[in-house]
Design a protein around this motif. Structure first.
Motif, PDB file in Angstrom:
ATOM      1  N   SER A  66     -31.313   1.589  -2.989  1.00 19.79           N
ATOM      2  CA  SER A  66     -30.440   1.369  -4.138  1.00 19.79           C
ATOM      3  C   SER A  66     -29.445   2.517  -4.255  1.00 19.79           C
ATOM      4  O   SER A  66     -29.648   3.583  -3.684  1.00 19.79           O
ATOM      5  N   TYR A  67     -28.361   2.276  -5.011  1.00 19.50           N
ATOM      6  CA  TYR A  67     -27.433   3.359  -5.332  1.00 19.50           C
ATOM      7  C   TYR A  67     -27.386   3.547  -6.846  1.00 19.50           C
ATOM      8  O   TYR A  67     -27.791   2.666  -7.619  1.00 19.50           O
ATOM      9  N   THR A  85     -29.039   0.093  -8.343  1.00 19.80           N
ATOM     10  CA  THR A  85     -28.534  -1.208  -7.893  1.00 19.80           C
ATOM     11  C   THR A  85     -28.851  -1.374  -6.413  1.00 19.80           C
ATOM     12  O   THR A  85     -28.377  -0.586  -5.590  1.00 19.80           O
ATOM     13  N   ASP A  87     -28.681  -2.413  -2.580  1.00 16.48           N
ATOM     14  CA  ASP A  87     -27.581  -2.738  -1.678  1.00 16.48           C
ATOM     15  C   ASP A  87     -28.128  -2.829  -0.263  1.00 16.48           C
ATOM     16  O   ASP A  87     -28.749  -1.885   0.224  1.00 16.48           O
ATOM     17  N   THR A  88     -27.875  -3.951   0.384  1.00 14.72           N
ATOM     18  CA  THR A  88     -28.451  -4.204   1.712  1.00 14.72           C
ATOM     19  C   THR A  88     -27.836  -3.333   2.801  1.00 14.72           C
ATOM     20  O   THR A  88     -28.366  -3.270   3.908  1.00 14.72           O
ATOM     21  N   ASN A  89     -26.715  -2.645   2.502  1.00 20.62           N
ATOM     22  CA  ASN A  89     -26.110  -1.758   3.502  1.00 20.62           C
ATOM     23  C   ASN A  89     -26.839  -0.425   3.626  1.00 20.62           C
ATOM     24  O   ASN A  89     -26.575   0.331   4.556  1.00 20.62           O
ATOM     25  N   TYR A 112     -18.348   3.423  -0.971  1.00 23.16           N
ATOM     26  CA  TYR A 112     -18.563   2.812   0.340  1.00 23.16           C
ATOM     27  C   TYR A 112     -19.919   3.251   0.880  1.00 23.16           C
ATOM     28  O   TYR A 112     -20.233   4.444   0.879  1.00 23.16           O
ATOM     29  N   ILE A 113     -20.705   2.285   1.348  1.00 27.03           N
ATOM     30  CA  ILE A 113     -22.014   2.576   1.935  1.00 27.03           C
ATOM     31  C   ILE A 113     -22.015   2.082   3.373  1.00 27.03           C
ATOM     32  O   ILE A 113     -21.846   0.883   3.616  1.00 27.03           O
ATOM     33  N   ALA A 118     -19.103  -1.113  -1.694  1.00 21.41           N
ATOM     34  CA  ALA A 118     -20.261  -1.546  -2.471  1.00 21.41           C
ATOM     35  C   ALA A 118     -19.932  -1.757  -3.943  1.00 21.41           C
ATOM     36  O   ALA A 118     -20.502  -2.631  -4.589  1.00 21.41           O
ATOM     37  N   LYS A 119     -19.003  -0.943  -4.492  1.00 14.29           N
ATOM     38  CA  LYS A 119     -18.755  -1.009  -5.933  1.00 14.29           C
ATOM     39  C   LYS A 119     -17.408  -0.390  -6.263  1.00 14.29           C
ATOM     40  O   LYS A 119     -17.010   0.597  -5.646  1.00 14.29           O
TER      41      LYS A 119
END
Length: 156
Positions: A66-67, A85, A87-89, A112-113, A118-119
């Motif tokens: 998560s981030y 949150t 995030d699959t990355n 950016y991930i 990402a958001k």
């Protein structure tokens, strides 16, 4: 690389900062997670006005994928801006390498991930120039260790 180890669970954030103090920039860190579990987290600090200050924005990744985005105001009060949150990355667990980037222009953030956006969000509460850097915070593992392989900054 620079190794960070967080000895104390829930001991707060520990960070190291770079010398430049831009207002608008792209900041990117490449982190190799050596030992971690669940909500142990690491990431980027930005717009920190002085080396002694606790004020700034903090964008982090957790070992469970998560981030999170937090900010600390001039009075030292922490506020969560974006809660955990998934995030699959994000590559989860120990032994993984993750690349985290933040584009910050005026009040506009892009996270950016591993190269994927990402958001996006806006916040104007810390508008002054400041240092950028990297942080870690142990939540589950008392010897949570992350190797900062690279920290890059481009002024915008």
């Amino acid at each position: 690389g620079l190794n960070f180890t967080s000895k104390n669970i829930n001991g707060g954030k520990r960070w190291r900062l770079t010398a430049p103090t831009p207002t608008n920039f792209y900041l990117e860190g490449t982190f190799k997670v050596l030992t971690c579990s669940d909500r142990d987290n690491y990431g980027l600090a930005m717009r920190v006005p002085t080396y002694e200050s606790t004020q700034g924005y903090f964008v982090g990744l957790s070992c469970d994928g998560s981030y999170i985005v937090d900010k600390i105001d001039a009075g030292g009060n922490a506020q969560n801006m974006i809660s955990w949150t998934p995030d699959t990355n994000i590559k989860t667990g120990s032994g993984q390498v993750n690349r985290l980037g933040v584009m910050l222009v005026n009040d506009s953030f892009k996270i950016y991930i591993n190269g994927a956006l990402a958001k996006e969000f806006t916040d104007n509460s810390i508008s002054t120039p400041g240092h950028g850097g990297a942080y870690i915070s142990a939540r589950g593992n008392p010897n949570f260790t992350v190797e900062l392989q690279e920290l890059l900054e481009w002024d915008q």
